[in-house]
Design a protein around this motif. Structure first.
Motif, mmCIF file in Angstrom:
data_model
loop_
_atom_site.group_PDB
_atom_site.id
_atom_site.type_symbol
_atom_site.label_atom_id
_atom_site.label_comp_id
_atom_site.label_asym_id
_atom_site.label_seq_id
_atom_site.Cartn_x
_atom_site.Cartn_y
_atom_site.Cartn_z
ATOM 1 N N GLU A 1 0.834 -1.207 0.000
ATOM 2 C CA GLU A 1 0.000 0.000 0.000
ATOM 3 C C GLU A 1 0.870 1.258 0.000
ATOM 4 O O GLU A 1 0.585 2.219 -0.721
ATOM 5 N N LEU A 2 1.948 1.255 0.776
ATOM 6 C CA LEU A 2 2.841 2.411 0.818
ATOM 7 C C LEU A 2 3.571 2.589 -0.513
ATOM 8 O O LEU A 2 3.770 3.714 -0.980
ATOM 9 N N ILE A 3 3.959 1.483 -1.136
ATOM 10 C CA ILE A 3 4.623 1.579 -2.440
ATOM 11 C C ILE A 3 3.659 2.158 -3.475
ATOM 12 O O ILE A 3 4.050 2.976 -4.319
ATOM 13 N N GLU A 4 2.388 1.758 -3.412
ATOM 14 C CA GLU A 4 1.381 2.321 -4.318
ATOM 15 C C GLU A 4 1.256 3.826 -4.121
ATOM 16 O O GLU A 4 1.090 4.583 -5.081
ATOM 17 N N MET A 5 1.335 4.276 -2.877
ATOM 18 C CA MET A 5 1.283 5.717 -2.596
ATOM 19 C C MET A 5 2.484 6.434 -3.209
ATOM 20 O O MET A 5 2.335 7.483 -3.853
ATOM 21 N N LEU A 6 3.688 5.878 -3.002
ATOM 22 C CA LEU A 6 4.886 6.492 -3.567
ATOM 23 C C LEU A 6 4.796 6.538 -5.087
ATOM 24 O O LEU A 6 5.174 7.540 -5.716
ATOM 25 N N ASP A 7 4.297 5.469 -5.673
ATOM 26 C CA ASP A 7 4.149 5.408 -7.127
ATOM 27 C C ASP A 7 3.194 6.490 -7.618
ATOM 28 O O ASP A 7 3.462 7.170 -8.614
ATOM 29 N N ALA A 8 2.071 6.668 -6.919
ATOM 30 C CA ALA A 8 1.081 7.675 -7.318
ATOM 31 C C ALA A 8 1.652 9.089 -7.175
ATOM 32 O O ALA A 8 1.430 9.947 -8.035
ATOM 33 N N ILE A 9 2.391 9.344 -6.100
ATOM 34 C CA ILE A 9 2.998 10.670 -5.904
ATOM 35 C C ILE A 9 4.001 10.948 -7.018
ATOM 36 O O ILE A 9 4.056 12.040 -7.583
ATOM 37 N N ASP A 10 4.800 9.929 -7.359
ATOM 38 C CA ASP A 10 5.801 10.098 -8.413
ATOM 39 C C ASP A 10 5.147 10.365 -9.759
ATOM 40 O O ASP A 10 5.600 11.205 -10.535
ATOM 41 N N ARG A 11 4.072 9.665 -10.055
ATOM 42 C CA ARG A 11 3.406 9.815 -11.349
ATOM 43 C C ARG A 11 2.658 11.148 -11.460
ATOM 44 O O ARG A 11 2.622 11.759 -12.536
ATOM 45 N N LEU B 1 13.884 3.086 -3.553
ATOM 46 C CA LEU B 1 12.785 2.348 -2.941
ATOM 47 C C LEU B 1 11.670 2.097 -3.948
ATOM 48 O O LEU B 1 11.166 0.970 -4.081
ATOM 49 N N LEU B 2 11.284 3.129 -4.695
ATOM 50 C CA LEU B 2 10.177 2.967 -5.636
ATOM 51 C C LEU B 2 10.562 2.065 -6.803
ATOM 52 O O LEU B 2 9.755 1.257 -7.267
ATOM 53 N N ARG C 1 8.268 -1.130 -7.384
ATOM 54 C CA ARG C 1 7.400 -1.342 -8.544
ATOM 55 C C ARG C 1 7.457 -2.789 -9.023
ATOM 56 O O ARG C 1 6.471 -3.334 -9.514
ATOM 57 N N HIS C 2 8.616 -3.409 -8.887
ATOM 58 C CA HIS C 2 8.712 -4.831 -9.239
ATOM 59 C C HIS C 2 7.805 -5.657 -8.330
ATOM 60 O O HIS C 2 7.141 -6.605 -8.779
#
Length: 303
Positions: free
Chosen positions: A6-16, A66-67, A71-72
């Motif tokens: 869930e935290l990785i999904e948040m980081l991914d969304a912030i990055d995108r 980290l991201l 993502r993998h």
């Protein structure tokens, strides 16, 4: 464990999306929940993950590391989830369809109506990608099916493709008040290079980004989508080619003037491409539907 999917999904969304608030909107969360979760993660890890500048948030080196690895994990977890669902029913819980930016999304609506009317139950997610981003979406598991992937398929396992259209119609057009509007005859590169090019930014995240029609040394304005490219050119912010279906009404209304250039835009075929490692019933349905000549003609009319 301090790091969750869930935290990785948040980081991914912030990055995108470039900010905590935009990421919160994309994830259907309130911004405070995103900010709190990231702050707690940074505190637990003992390091900052973002450089914050006003409302924008950019990953620092630690955050990018980290991201990148995270993502993998997201792709692996997502694939496992979808595999279990396909085994159970044969119909995907969700089918992710990406369209190249030059294809208007409304062209797909009649096909979606037919799919929904059959009551298969698969959820559909539509996104737009640009140039190499279409192939990248398949390679990085952001999409199951891509409509309009331009150019040659990259050398990646697990991807199949077939041609939709051998070439797309583009026109070079400028507003009537632009200096090039009065140019007589084909315009040479030396003259085009004097003016800013308006281009849509390639959406690749891992594969090499692609560019089309950009001259070496030319000033460039990168914008997010094809309709923004049109409005930027109408505003006189720069020059470039536009899809015929988008430029034709503006030319007819006198808001744009079509011109010819010495070096014509390279021919780019449009392809239908998909992940062939796991072809579920919903993906098979769309592949069959898009193999129909009448359906393709309706979708690609005027392109």
């Amino acid at each position: 464990m301090k790091i969750s999917l869930e935290l990785i999904e948040m980081l991914d969304a912030i990055d995108r999306h470039g900010s905590f608030s935009a990421a919160a909107e994309a994830l259907y969360r309130v911004p405070s929940a995103i900010s709190h979760a990231v702050a707690k993660l940074e505190n637990d890890l003992g390091t900052q993950l973002f450089v914050r500048e006003g409302r924008r948030a950019t990953l620092n080196e630690a955050g990018r590391t980290l991201l990148g690895e995270g993502r993998h994990l997201l792709r692996t977890a997502g694939e496992l989830e979808r595999r279990v669902q396909r085994i159970a029913s044969g119909w995907e819980a969700e089918l992710r369809i990406a369209l190249d930016a030059i294809i208007p999304v409304e062209r797909l609506y009649p096909l979606l109506e037919r799919f929904y009317a059959a009551g298969h139950g698969t959820q559909i997610r539509l996104t737009h990608e640009v140039l190499g981003g279409t192939w990248d979406a398949l390679a990085t598991d952001r999409a199951d099916l891509v409509i309009g992937a331009p150019g040659d398929m990259p050398a990646r396992a697990g991807i199949a493709s077939r041609q939709l259209l051998p070439d797309t119609r583009f026109v070079f057009a400028v507003p009537p008040g632009h200096p090039l509007a009065s140019w007589e005859g084909p315009i040479p590169d030396s003259e085009l290079r004097r003016y800013r090019a308006i281009v849509i930014a390639d959406t690749s995240t891992e594969l090499d980004a692609r560019t089309v029609g950009l001259l070496e040394g030319q000033n460039v304005l990168r914008i997010p989508d094809i309709r923004s490219k049109l409005t930027a050119q109408l505003a006189g912010l720069g020059i470039g080619h536009l899809p015929y279906w988008l430029a034709a009404p503006e030319i007819a209304a006198g808001r744009l003037v079509e011109k010819t250039v010495v070096a014509q835009r390279p021919t780019l075929p449009l392809n239908l491409a998909w992940q062939n490692r796991h072809v579920g019933k919903a993906l098979s349905w769309f592949l069959a539907a898009l193999n129909d000549e009448t359906t393709r003609a309706e979708m690609l009319l005027g392109m």
